[in-house]
Write an enzyme that holds these catalytic residues in place. Structure first.
Site, short mmCIF file in Angstrom:
data_model
loop_
_atom_site.label_atom_id
_atom_site.label_comp_id
_atom_site.label_asym_id
_atom_site.label_seq_id
_atom_site.Cartn_x
_atom_site.Cartn_y
_atom_site.Cartn_z
CG HIS A 43 48.76 91.25 9.80
ND1 HIS A 43 48.87 91.79 11.06
CD2 HIS A 43 48.34 92.27 9.00
CE1 HIS A 43 48.54 93.08 11.03
NE2 HIS A 43 48.21 93.39 9.79
CD GLN A 67 47.04 102.94 4.31
OE1 GLN A 67 47.54 102.50 3.30
NE2 GLN A 67 46.37 102.17 5.17
P1 AMP Z 1 47.02 96.35 7.94
O1 AMP Z 1 48.38 95.93 8.39
O2 AMP Z 1 46.14 96.84 9.04
O3 AMP Z 1 47.06 97.28 6.75
O4 AMP Z 1 46.32 95.03 7.42
C1 AMP Z 1 46.91 94.26 6.41
C2 AMP Z 1 45.92 93.22 5.95
O5 AMP Z 1 45.56 92.38 7.05
C3 AMP Z 1 44.62 93.82 5.42
O6 AMP Z 1 44.20 93.10 4.27
C4 AMP Z 1 43.67 93.63 6.57
O7 AMP Z 1 42.32 93.55 6.18
C5 AMP Z 1 44.16 92.31 7.13
N1 AMP Z 1 43.72 92.15 8.52
C6 AMP Z 1 43.91 93.02 9.54
N2 AMP Z 1 43.30 92.57 10.65
C7 AMP Z 1 42.72 91.38 10.33
C8 AMP Z 1 41.93 90.42 11.04
N3 AMP Z 1 41.62 90.60 12.32
N4 AMP Z 1 41.49 89.32 10.37
C9 AMP Z 1 41.80 89.14 9.06
N5 AMP Z 1 42.54 90.01 8.34
C10 AMP Z 1 42.99 91.11 8.96
#
Ligand code: AMP
Length: 286
Positions: A43, A67
């Site tokens: 993040h 979701q």
């Molecule tokens: P989430 O909190 O899981 O909904 O993720 C929020 C954002 O962070 C989304 O755009 C994810 O694709 C991105 N994200 C989560 N894990 C990673 C990672 N390991 N590397 C890059 N971006 C990430």
């Protein structure tokens, strides 16, 4: 002990818009980083990407009930707003939007955004309703914040493509940036859900990405896609995974399985260790 600088937190669309409107009136470019919290380096890399091309970065934190499937982890999804807020201040984010639930889903809310085709396959097939939930909340966050730029991880590669499609189709005036996957030193893609892994599952987890590379090598050695995919699935199961939902080469526009290496191909997989489902992907030329 050093004290972290505070970050401003807003919880209503009205307060969010006041802040963003003021910034833009001052000539600032505004970046948005949507998240579900429980923040990690993945993040933060999106925050860094936003800070590199915008003047002000707003991070959103919302665990989106729409979701999550009925048997998924909505109730137990890790939540720690105070820690996230402190870390974001340290990383130089300017604003944290933590919407009250009624700001996203007020009483009588019925509209949804769906992206048929792309969103019906892979993640969409295994998690019915998931992409409609994501597409609806991301559309709302983009319309609420009206940023110039928005940042998403390639970790959720199909999700990134769904978001690109909906912003183009709905003429939402924002530039979507896809950012590279951040990984642990052993190759495991960072994810808030990695916290669910037991010690032995955590040890087995990097095998998923290793297998994606072996699969790619086999494709480059002219082994047919279906044969290479069967070998790769067996390897993931032998490494200790319990199930493989999908693992193959897919066309990154349609998300249908590709029958041969093409520049538009992407290798994508989802597999579970016990009750924890991991996803990962690599490009053909990674
Ligand atoms: P989430 O909190 O899981 O909904 O993720 C929020 C954002 O962070 C989304 O755009 C994810 O694709 C991105 N994200 C989560 N894990 C990673 C990672 N390991 N590397 C890059 N971006 C990430």
């Amino acid at each position: 002990m050093p004290v972290s600088p505070a970050i401003e937190i807003v919880r209503t669309v009205a307060d969010l818009r006041t802040r963003v409107t003021t910034w833009r009136a001052e000539g600032n470019r505004v970046g948005l980083v949507p998240t579900m919290g429980s923040l990690h380096e993945g993040h933060f890399s999106l925050v860094d990407a936003s800070r590199a091309v915008t003047d002000r970065t707003c991070v959103t934190l919302f665990v989106n009930p729409k979701q999550f499937g009925p048997n998924e982890d909505y109730e137990t999804y890790p939540r720690d707003e105070a820690t996230d807020a402190m870390a974001l201040a340290d990383r130089g984010a300017d604003l944290l939007y933590v919407p009250n639930i009624e700001e996203i889903y007020p009483e009588n809310f019925v509209t949804s955004v769906s992206v048929p085709g792309i969103a019906d396959r892979l993640e969409g097939a295994f998690r019915p309703g998931f992409f409609t939930g994501v597409a609806t909340v991301v559309t709302k966050l983009l319309l609420q914040a009206a940023p110039d730029d928005a940042f998403f991880g390639e970790k959720d590669f199909q999700q990134l493509c769904v978001i690109r499609r909906l912003t183009a189709d709905l003429n939402i005036p924002v530039k979507i940036h896809g950012c590279p996957i951040l990984r642990e030193s052993d190759g495991l893609a960072l994810s808030s859900r990695n916290a669910y892994l037991s010690a032995s599952e955590r040890k087995a987890a990097p095998a998923l990405r290793k297998t994606l590379f072996a699969f790619r090598d086999n494709l480059l050695a002219d082994i047919p896609v279906t044969e290479a995919a069967a070998i790769a699935r067996d390897a993931v199961l032998s490494a200790g995974f319990d199930t493989v939902d999908y693992l193959s080469l897919y066309n990154s526009e349609t998300f249908e399985e590709a029958d041969s290496l093409t520049p538009a191909g992407r290798i994508l997989a989802a597999a579970s260790l016990g009750t924890t489902r991991l996803i990962d992907n690599i490009s053909i030329d990674a």
